[in-house]
Design an enzyme around this catalytic site. Sequence first.
Site: not given
Lengths: 903, 903
Positions: A27, A97, A106, A108, A341, A457, A793, A860, A880
């Site tokens: 800020k 602030r 969380g 102030m 922002r 599963h 793989s 994989c 890949y």
Amino acid sequence: MADKRVYFFGGGKADGNAKMKELLGGKGANLAEMTSLGVPVPPGFTIATKVCSEYYKSGGKWPTGLADEVNKNLAKLEKAMNAKLGDPSKPLLVSVRSGAAVSMPGMMDSILNLGLNDEVIEGIIAKTGNARFAYDIYRRFIDMFGDVVMGCRHEYFEAKIDAAKKKAGVEVDSDLSAEQLKGVVEEYKKVYKKHVGSLFPQDGQTQLKHAIDAVLESWNAARAVKYRQLNNITGLLGTAVNVQAMVFGNMGDDCGTGVCFTRNPSTGQKEFYGEFLMNAQGEDVVAGIRTPIELTKLAKVMPHAYTQLTRLMTRLEKHYKDMQDMEFTIQEKKLYILQTRTGKRTAEAAIKIAVDMVNERLIPKKEAVMRVEPEQLDRLLHPHFDPKAKRGVVATGLPASPGAAVGQVVFTADVAEAWRDKGKKVILIREETSPEDIGGMDAAEGILTQRGGMTSHAAVVARGMGKPCVAGVVALNINYKAKKLNVGKLTIREGDWISLDGSTGEVMKGKLGTVEPKMSGDFERFMRICDRIRVLGVRTNADTPEDAKRAREFGAEGIGLCRTEHMFFEGERIWPVRQMILAADDYAAMLSELEAAEDAKAKKAIEKEYATAKKQFEGALKKLLPFQRDDFVGIFKAMAGLPVTVRLLDPPLHEFLPQDEASQKEMARRLGVKPAVVKAKVAQLHEFNPMLGHRGCRLAVTYPAIYRMQARAIIEAALKVRKGGKKVLPEIMIPLIGAVSELKLVKDEVVDEINAVFKEKKSKIAYLLGTMIEVPRAALTADEVAAEAEFFSFGTNDLTQMTMGFSRDDAGKFLGEYVNKGIYAADPFQSLDQTGVGKLVEMGTKLGRGVRKKLKVGICGEHGGEPASIDFCHRVGMNYVSCSPFRVPIARLAAAQSVVRNA
Amino acid sequence: MADKRVYFFGGGKADGNAKMKELLGGKGANLAEMTSLGVPVPPGFTIATKVCSEYYKSGGKWPTGLADEVNKNLAKLEKAMNAKLGDPSKPLLVSVRSGAAVSMPGMMDSILNLGLNDEVIEGIIAKTGNARFAYDIYRRFIDMFGDVVMGCRHEYFEAKIDAAKKKAGVEVDSDLSAEQLKGVVEEYKKVYKKHVGSLFPQDGQTQLKHAIDAVLESWNAARAVKYRQLNNITGLLGTAVNVQAMVFGNMGDDCGTGVCFTRNPSTGQKEFYGEFLMNAQGEDVVAGIRTPIELTKLAKVMPHAYTQLTRLMTRLEKHYKDMQDMEFTIQEKKLYILQTRTGKRTAEAAIKIAVDMVNERLIPKKEAVMRVEPEQLDRLLHPHFDPKAKRGVVATGLPASPGAAVGQVVFTADVAEAWRDKGKKVILIREETSPEDIGGMDAAEGILTQRGGMTSHAAVVARGMGKPCVAGVVALNINYKAKKLNVGKLTIREGDWISLDGSTGEVMKGKLGTVEPKMSGDFERFMRICDRIRVLGVRTNADTPEDAKRAREFGAEGIGLCRTEHMFFEGERIWPVRQMILAADDYAAMLSELEAAEDAKAKKAIEKEYATAKKQFEGALKKLLPFQRDDFVGIFKAMAGLPVTVRLLDPPLHEFLPQDEASQKEMARRLGVKPAVVKAKVAQLHEFNPMLGHRGCRLAVTYPAIYRMQARAIIEAALKVRKGGKKVLPEIMIPLIGAVSELKLVKDEVVDEINAVFKEKKSKIAYLLGTMIEVPRAALTADEVAAEAEFFSFGTNDLTQMTMGFSRDDAGKFLGEYVNKGIYAADPFQSLDQTGVGKLVEMGTKLGRGVRKKLKVGICGEHGGEPASIDFCHRVGMNYVSCSPFRVPIARLAAAQSVVRNA
């Protein structure tokens, strides 16, 4: 300069700038930046984050010199505003602030209107002629200061204004008169005195000192600490403190306040978007008592301010090169920007904005791909619940497979299929699912399980099918017999309607409305941008032609994992499979008996038995061959021109046998054996730790004929599809290899069978033969293994289980605690454990390529669709990743981001 | 010389020597060596092993030049013997024998008397005047040549001589007259013609060529190939062929033959030992028809030959520096040595000989320790069956824990204990054992299981107890209800006597006689030699003061693994353990509920429940504390002055709960809850893969109070024992660590509790805090883990399971096949897989020491007692190995050998 702790901004000049986030917080840095840009920002100053760390180091004291610096900057601010803290004739009011380098709930939030006291109020009334306004901001200030700074709970104040409203016979605060509000102020002061133990401080300096302390203290408030822990935020100095002159949108009808976005955050359309309220303070917009007005209408109400605002919006977006979310206040027709922002946006908007900004040449392509969170895409690909629908959440589990599902409850796979066939929509609820449930899972709209984690599963199969799944809802108490379940005091019976949100893990009673996903042309354009940037290939895990087709539509460049065991369950095929299993054991046992037999008579008897078992065994396999071949034909056609990695049979044989007595009897009847035979086989195949049991290539070591049949089916199918004019690139993958000698043995059998097919068919086709690396030993000895494998793989699901010693079916019970306590940053089954498992992956890749330079390497496991894991795969230099069809776009994006991130 | 293929020996000179084993085979090299030493060896020549490899490469042809060389050497031999192959007037007879560099059963043994034919026989009769002798060696030669060289089975010949004996009305061969034997020779020739298809070759050269071919062919006979596979013999060129002049011990009463040892091979006594037969051939000694005469008696019969023989024995032992096993023949009073080799000996003899030879300064200490096979020691430490007893083996399983056990069959641990208390000897038979069975296992003489491998629960516990165990006897069919078992057609009932041989895995019906082990002073002396050489420390795995004491007697230098879970089962302790488990879950669940609770009322209700559960949980732990403390007091006393590594609780909690319904009801009754509560808890704790489940330090992450109690018990016990004047060196070990963050978390709890004890007792004691490395991830990140650990102990049982992906409870079903097929050289649960698991051990050690230079590193898996694995541990540079008490001497020896081997 090194000692500088306070940074001023105002009058077009600022000590700081946007790059100083670390020191000034997000800020503060932004306020400084805007000031320098000439944006009308109320002046003020920022106490740097390092003060926060000094404050804690000294046990809660201000560092020497800070008070002086604050006073100097306050004086500067007073000069800039031509006002003075506590001076009734020209009062300065400020906001205080917090603001760290990373946005962090969380801490102030803010203290407004600081500087008010009994005298200043009189000055304000005199100046504005608006006593109602004056007493209103005063009572708000006392409440806020008391609550946030001094810990006197807001309820105590709230009770007093409620009493006042009751007494006045009014409903809303704004209907209280100035006089009545004055009374409320007095009551508030009493509340303050009673709970804080001292009078409400009248001195502005004292107020400011307390407020700054409160901001610093809030850095270590329990909620803030927890948030940092959960989000793994470390290395920050602390929070900055922003002290800024107040401007008021609620001083009269030439005042107002609002929020605006430089583009539409829902759709991404390039349009000014926002809303405002005349004669109001920011919190009124949020509170929702008065309905805000659409931003464009401001043009009529205050044309000058509107024009100025839109110009600023355009300018700030160009400056920050991203869509901005701004807060503004108009005080007596003068526009102030309080904050800007990067604006949050929907997935749809994120994509449109990224694509548009590339077209506008505002950002390069590499930047565009960073503008969309990969996980955001998930929502675009699945139906979701109408956000306006009321959710009656009855239980929560793990968001195992995203999307929204609505259906009637059933408790068995058979019922699911039967009801689906009658046109019903069902939700399948099981304590856990097993491969036997595949049909039912396919029939269901969604799956709900009581046990199992994100890679159980149920979860894996559901994601593969693109079906919503909520897993591990421990609160469920399922009674299969009574066809009902209890969750708390609620009972849900077969046939009841429920709704599952697979993206949040929520289970809701009744039918919730759903919204279908829309995919825009921008989506395609965005994906093409990703594809141009990424280096990693993206394949899919698919076991059926349908899945393959869908994945191809999502941009998959091949199949990285085609599991063959699912093919063993479908329809009638399970019977030859079970017949094979019944015969399989005798077959192997007899071979060794035969070898040991000493006299000719015994030998002959065993030979005869052996021949019978062998005939049965091979007969069963022969029945399976055409099914498997047809499966592969379908898949090869769907993936024509792209590589298809087929994994040979992996699960332990007991998974194909029924576990309950009734089904065992049915099996005995169908296969013409005594029920005791089936029961004995089930008992014989029982394993204490099936995960580490007789499965994968170990089956092929014992029963080479199984892989031979599969290899034959693959190659026969490939030849057939090629004959049809389509290109086929089969890659045969042997699972669960632990040693090169094991791979060699199994590979020799497979190659021998393939050569036999080539000979029979008088035709050849190129194929690759490789292995899954999922046993730690295979990764450790990858230099040896690579000598026999044309590709690796990484099966990171099992590799994670074995490397970390977690059973993914069981670890759900305690892994949450492990993540909560910070032992592991994330569930290692969701995001690859890069330190441990990743070390093996890297070692395996390096060792393998050291021996075979062009070794093709992929992944994989489930991690192939998870952005952080994909980034790791990119860095390791894999060829890949492979993931479930619905995660293919996510992987394409994540792979592109990895290139940018690691450039 | 490079082309030289045939090596002559004779007349005090030889082309080869003892060092040329590779090229000449063991036998050939030794014959050459003896010849050079002037030992009276019948002359001959050796065809080098490389010929064998050339023979196979060329598809069974003799390499060019070989025939010439053989002929030249044959001529030389004829000259040396003043005889000629096939010359009736001065016939040369030879033996043809195989002989590779490594002694290897399965190849062709020998052809004797080659060179005989119808004419030569006449010459021999003329020369010796002994027609009986002549026809006897002729018919033996035809039989041997037909059987071994031409594949005409021995039975065919045997039938003919049997017929002749019947016809002659005699019982034994030697009672046949010369004339009758002549008839047998004719019959033999007919048999040969019929089965071989050609006449028996009369030409000596032809006979020799065939015999040499037969030796070369026997190298690849199925049995020989299998033997090499099983024993992992690779890299050999092939077998050599030894052609040697025959000498005869059966030419008359001035002839004889015998075997002798330079020391007693049973006891190791330094005395000439052996036996001989006058007028006999070697095979007569073996056949056992005539009883051989003790060697010393030769002194009377042939004093000259005896003196010559004893001189040669002394000389050869000095030359070879080891006890020799020799074969000799006396032909017409002339002594010939046919063979000398290192003599096989019993464990007892091996030790005595090694110690004596050191004292005699014949060999250095480092050589002495190489003279005893570590595994041989096992037999010395356990009782074994009388070798003369007849074994009626009914089934065979894995030799899981050595020794001999005889007892009455029982099927439950309770009965085992009850019967033991009545003074009965029992054998406990279970499908598998679980920690619940400990009491029964302790009560039993031996344990027999139907399932499970060499490292199953039964095996590990039995070895720890030093009790014989045969595991994984799959042929058993146990019926607990009927208290009987079937194995094949045999039924064994409760109370029946059986005998178990834990060293061979054999199960026998009835009571076999046993022999108790004797330990000599030489044993102690030998062990001290080992201790002086070895670098590795040797500790023991012991859970009780009794085990600790026994291990200390065996030379253990501390405890490397003291498991604490066994202490949870004993006697009444199981009840507070179960009470704790019932409370434990609520306790944890409630804590998180409490955290999540939103309103005060709900919070209060949960708080109350939580307090109750906590009280129960902690109450149960409090009850356990004194038990644990007493256990440790006992162990610390037994190990005073030596380090004791205590592993905190490891198994999953469900192992402490009863699995059958009756016991669950009993538990419910005792703990005052409903049976459904117990049942639900059992179901809730059920795990699919318990090996990878909620156990080890994971329990402490969820329930820190358990480890706190244990840490308190350890430290309180240590302080108490020290007060009694004994030195205590406690080492606290945290199991199943996967990440340093996990270790840190658990360690902090433990250290906090220990500091609390120090404060309470106003006394401190030094201790170490370390971790087991058994999860692959811990080894991979050992550099991180070592930052928090003062020692590492490799738990290679679990590390093997996870690294190779084998469940040791299940892998028994297929691991045998893996070893048979050569995928792994040995069962990795018995001998450490050095390539794969070993890589992790090495990596873990290096990474750990890289961070903490003096990190103490040990091994506490079963491998800690296995010689090849111990050698690996030595090479890796570990500080110690830890093994079960009975393997401590083995480990001491193996550790010493490692020093010599790796010097």
